[in-house]
Design a protein around this motif. Sequence first.
Motif, PDB file in Angstrom:
ATOM      1  N   HIS A 291       0.865  -1.175   0.000  1.00  0.00           N
ATOM      2  CA  HIS A 291       0.000   0.000   0.000  1.00  0.00           C
ATOM      3  C   HIS A 291       0.901   1.224   0.000  1.00  0.00           C
ATOM      4  O   HIS A 291       1.795   1.349   0.841  1.00  0.00           O
ATOM      5  CB  HIS A 291      -0.906   0.022   1.228  1.00  0.00           C
ATOM      6  N   ILE A 292       0.680   2.140  -0.938  1.00  0.00           N
ATOM      7  CA  ILE A 292       1.504   3.331  -1.054  1.00  0.00           C
ATOM      8  C   ILE A 292       0.716   4.535  -0.566  1.00  0.00           C
ATOM      9  O   ILE A 292      -0.373   4.825  -1.081  1.00  0.00           O
ATOM     10  CB  ILE A 292       1.973   3.559  -2.504  1.00  0.00           C
ATOM     11  N   VAL A 293       1.267   5.217   0.446  1.00  0.00           N
ATOM     12  CA  VAL A 293       0.681   6.455   0.963  1.00  0.00           C
ATOM     13  C   VAL A 293       1.415   7.620   0.317  1.00  0.00           C
ATOM     14  O   VAL A 293       2.612   7.811   0.542  1.00  0.00           O
ATOM     15  CB  VAL A 293       0.799   6.542   2.492  1.00  0.00           C
ATOM     16  N   CYS A 294       0.709   8.392  -0.473  1.00  0.00           N
ATOM     17  CA  CYS A 294       1.289   9.573  -1.114  1.00  0.00           C
ATOM     18  C   CYS A 294       0.990  10.776  -0.227  1.00  0.00           C
ATOM     19  O   CYS A 294      -0.118  11.328  -0.242  1.00  0.00           O
ATOM     20  CB  CYS A 294       0.708   9.752  -2.509  1.00  0.00           C
ATOM     21  N   ALA A 295       1.985  11.145   0.568  1.00  0.00           N
ATOM     22  CA  ALA A 295       1.818  12.204   1.565  1.00  0.00           C
ATOM     23  C   ALA A 295       2.488  13.486   1.089  1.00  0.00           C
ATOM     24  O   ALA A 295       3.322  13.483   0.170  1.00  0.00           O
ATOM     25  CB  ALA A 295       2.403  11.762   2.903  1.00  0.00           C
ATOM     26  N   LEU A 296       2.145  14.585   1.748  1.00  0.00           N
ATOM     27  CA  LEU A 296       2.794  15.863   1.478  1.00  0.00           C
ATOM     28  C   LEU A 296       2.690  16.735   2.718  1.00  0.00           C
ATOM     29  O   LEU A 296       1.630  16.830   3.334  1.00  0.00           O
ATOM     30  CB  LEU A 296       2.145  16.579   0.291  1.00  0.00           C
ATOM     31  N   GLY A 297       3.803  17.392   3.069  1.00  0.00           N
ATOM     32  CA  GLY A 297       3.791  18.325   4.187  1.00  0.00           C
ATOM     33  C   GLY A 297       4.809  17.936   5.243  1.00  0.00           C
ATOM     34  O   GLY A 297       5.475  16.924   5.136  1.00  0.00           O
ATOM     35  N   SER A 298       5.010  18.805   6.282  1.00  0.00           N
ATOM     36  CA  SER A 298       4.082  19.850   6.668  1.00  0.00           C
ATOM     37  C   SER A 298       4.660  21.256   6.515  1.00  0.00           C
ATOM     38  O   SER A 298       4.366  22.145   7.302  1.00  0.00           O
ATOM     39  CB  SER A 298       3.692  19.650   8.124  1.00  0.00           C
ATOM     40  N   GLY A 305      -4.052  27.562  -0.344  1.00  0.00           N
ATOM     41  CA  GLY A 305      -3.925  28.035  -1.712  1.00  0.00           C
ATOM     42  C   GLY A 305      -2.851  27.342  -2.527  1.00  0.00           C
ATOM     43  O   GLY A 305      -2.740  27.574  -3.736  1.00  0.00           O
ATOM     44  N   SER A 306      -2.040  26.482  -1.911  1.00  0.00           N
ATOM     45  CA  SER A 306      -0.994  25.776  -2.652  1.00  0.00           C
ATOM     46  C   SER A 306      -1.614  24.774  -3.622  1.00  0.00           C
ATOM     47  O   SER A 306      -2.563  24.067  -3.285  1.00  0.00           O
ATOM     48  CB  SER A 306      -0.062  25.044  -1.693  1.00  0.00           C
ATOM     49  N   ARG A 307      -1.031  24.678  -4.805  1.00  0.00           N
ATOM     50  CA  ARG A 307      -1.519  23.737  -5.805  1.00  0.00           C
ATOM     51  C   ARG A 307      -0.841  22.379  -5.692  1.00  0.00           C
ATOM     52  O   ARG A 307      -1.247  21.423  -6.359  1.00  0.00           O
ATOM     53  CB  ARG A 307      -1.300  24.327  -7.201  1.00  0.00           C
ATOM     54  N   TRP A 308       0.169  22.270  -4.839  1.00  0.00           N
ATOM     55  CA  TRP A 308       0.957  21.032  -4.796  1.00  0.00           C
ATOM     56  C   TRP A 308       0.200  19.843  -4.220  1.00  0.00           C
ATOM     57  O   TRP A 308       0.349  18.728  -4.734  1.00  0.00           O
ATOM     58  CB  TRP A 308       2.284  21.298  -4.090  1.00  0.00           C
ATOM     59  N   VAL A 312      -0.437  15.897  -6.242  1.00  0.00           N
ATOM     60  CA  VAL A 312      -0.345  14.557  -5.656  1.00  0.00           C
ATOM     61  C   VAL A 312      -1.686  13.839  -5.785  1.00  0.00           C
ATOM     62  O   VAL A 312      -1.753  12.666  -6.204  1.00  0.00           O
ATOM     63  CB  VAL A 312       0.099  14.647  -4.184  1.00  0.00           C
ATOM     64  N   ALA A 313      -2.765  14.519  -5.430  1.00  0.00           N
ATOM     65  CA  ALA A 313      -4.088  13.898  -5.480  1.00  0.00           C
ATOM     66  C   ALA A 313      -4.470  13.511  -6.907  1.00  0.00           C
ATOM     67  O   ALA A 313      -5.061  12.440  -7.135  1.00  0.00           O
ATOM     68  CB  ALA A 313      -5.127  14.848  -4.895  1.00  0.00           C
ATOM     69  N   THR A 314      -4.137  14.344  -7.859  1.00  0.00           N
ATOM     70  CA  THR A 314      -4.458  14.033  -9.253  1.00  0.00           C
ATOM     71  C   THR A 314      -3.675  12.826  -9.749  1.00  0.00           C
ATOM     72  O   THR A 314      -4.227  11.949 -10.436  1.00  0.00           O
ATOM     73  CB  THR A 314      -4.166  15.251 -10.147  1.00  0.00           C
ATOM     74  N   ALA A 315      -2.397  12.765  -9.404  1.00  0.00           N
ATOM     75  CA  ALA A 315      -1.586  11.618  -9.802  1.00  0.00           C
ATOM     76  C   ALA A 315      -2.153  10.324  -9.225  1.00  0.00           C
ATOM     77  O   ALA A 315      -2.247   9.302  -9.920  1.00  0.00           O
ATOM     78  CB  ALA A 315      -0.142  11.818  -9.349  1.00  0.00           C
ATOM     79  N   LEU A 327      -3.528   2.576  -3.037  1.00  0.00           N
ATOM     80  CA  LEU A 327      -2.963   3.918  -2.918  1.00  0.00           C
ATOM     81  C   LEU A 327      -3.869   4.771  -2.047  1.00  0.00           C
ATOM     82  O   LEU A 327      -5.085   4.595  -2.037  1.00  0.00           O
ATOM     83  CB  LEU A 327      -2.870   4.591  -4.290  1.00  0.00           C
ATOM     84  N   SER A 328      -3.259   5.706  -1.331  1.00  0.00           N
ATOM     85  CA  SER A 328      -4.033   6.696  -0.578  1.00  0.00           C
ATOM     86  C   SER A 328      -3.220   7.973  -0.498  1.00  0.00           C
ATOM     87  O   SER A 328      -2.025   7.993  -0.795  1.00  0.00           O
ATOM     88  CB  SER A 328      -4.374   6.182   0.829  1.00  0.00           C
TER      89      SER A 328
END
Length: 363
Positions: A291-298, A305-308, A312-315, A327-328
């Motif tokens: 299971h792959i967790v695609c995380a971002l932050g912090s 307002g960040s598009r980043w 990740v969510a779109t990918a 995936l999550s």
Amino acid sequence: MQSRPRSFAGALALATFLCAGPCSAAVTVAPSDPKLQYTGRIDFADPAAPVLSWPGTGIAGTFTGSTLALKLDDQRGRNYFNVFIDGDVARPQVVHAAKGSGTYTVASGLAAGPHRFLVTKRTEGEEGATVFRGLELADGATLGDPPARPQRRIEFYGDSITSAMGNEAPDDGPDDLPAQKNSFLSYAAIAARAVDAEAHFISKSGIGVMISWFPWTMPQYFDQLDAVDDNASAWDFGRWTPQVVVINLMQNDKWLIDREKRLQPVPDDAERVRRYRAFVAQIRARYPQAHIVCALGSMDATEAGSRWPGYVATAVAQLRQDGDRHLSTLVFPFTGFAKHPRLRHHQANAVLLEKHLREQMGW
């Protein structure tokens, strides 16, 4: 031997920074002893001289006797290690490995009976590699059976956040001192312990998916055995297979593309999604069942307002549409703190990651 106490921010933990010095131990334990338990990507090309370079790589075991000393041979004199005795994680001995060979007494005057130890590399490949030359124990002491390994496994791919850059620095202090970098107290390590998982940390401060603060990126770096710079070493992915992979990247891409304008031509939204998706596919090829967790932050990649986070969510959505259901996504909110996350931020992010892992994996 000289030592000085140090207060860990937010943890009220007392550590001792240890310098090289003579040790009175009489029993030498070779690095190849089967009762030593190693964790992480460690180079065993020479079993008598295993090389530790990744953050969080560790050595554990049990022993008898009143003393314990480490024998280390450090590449640059910039690495730091935690040594925990008998599970006392609140008061590690912190070893600053001097350049070259040294012996470091980390326990003395212990009571009779069995004891446990855990050594973890606080720093990362940026500080260089360290050869482990073995242990020294008191006269007549022996190693016991190693502790049981956790059955759960998590592998982390990240940047300075996952490497815990500056996590023990004061809020108004610098971010880049090796002594204030402690991978054991990263959000990744804290969460892994909370779900009783063994963890590998493949992280490098300054690294990105499309561009880094140096000439290579994570898609070129992730498969190395040796964490020191870009090199031709190759990790054997068959040696250790995680059930979960956590990817926390793109903070440096955000800075270098949007702020620094260092990637030309500037990639459009579709290209940013494509490049991130390609890296996730590289990991998927190595671990078809994980299971792959695609995380971002912090940090500010997740500010309002960040598009980043959307990239990740779109990918992930595209990969799921193509049939990858394991995936999550997980966003660590930006707190407004302008530097690398400190210990309190790592602790808060660990709570979020632990919750996510329990929900996704039933742990």
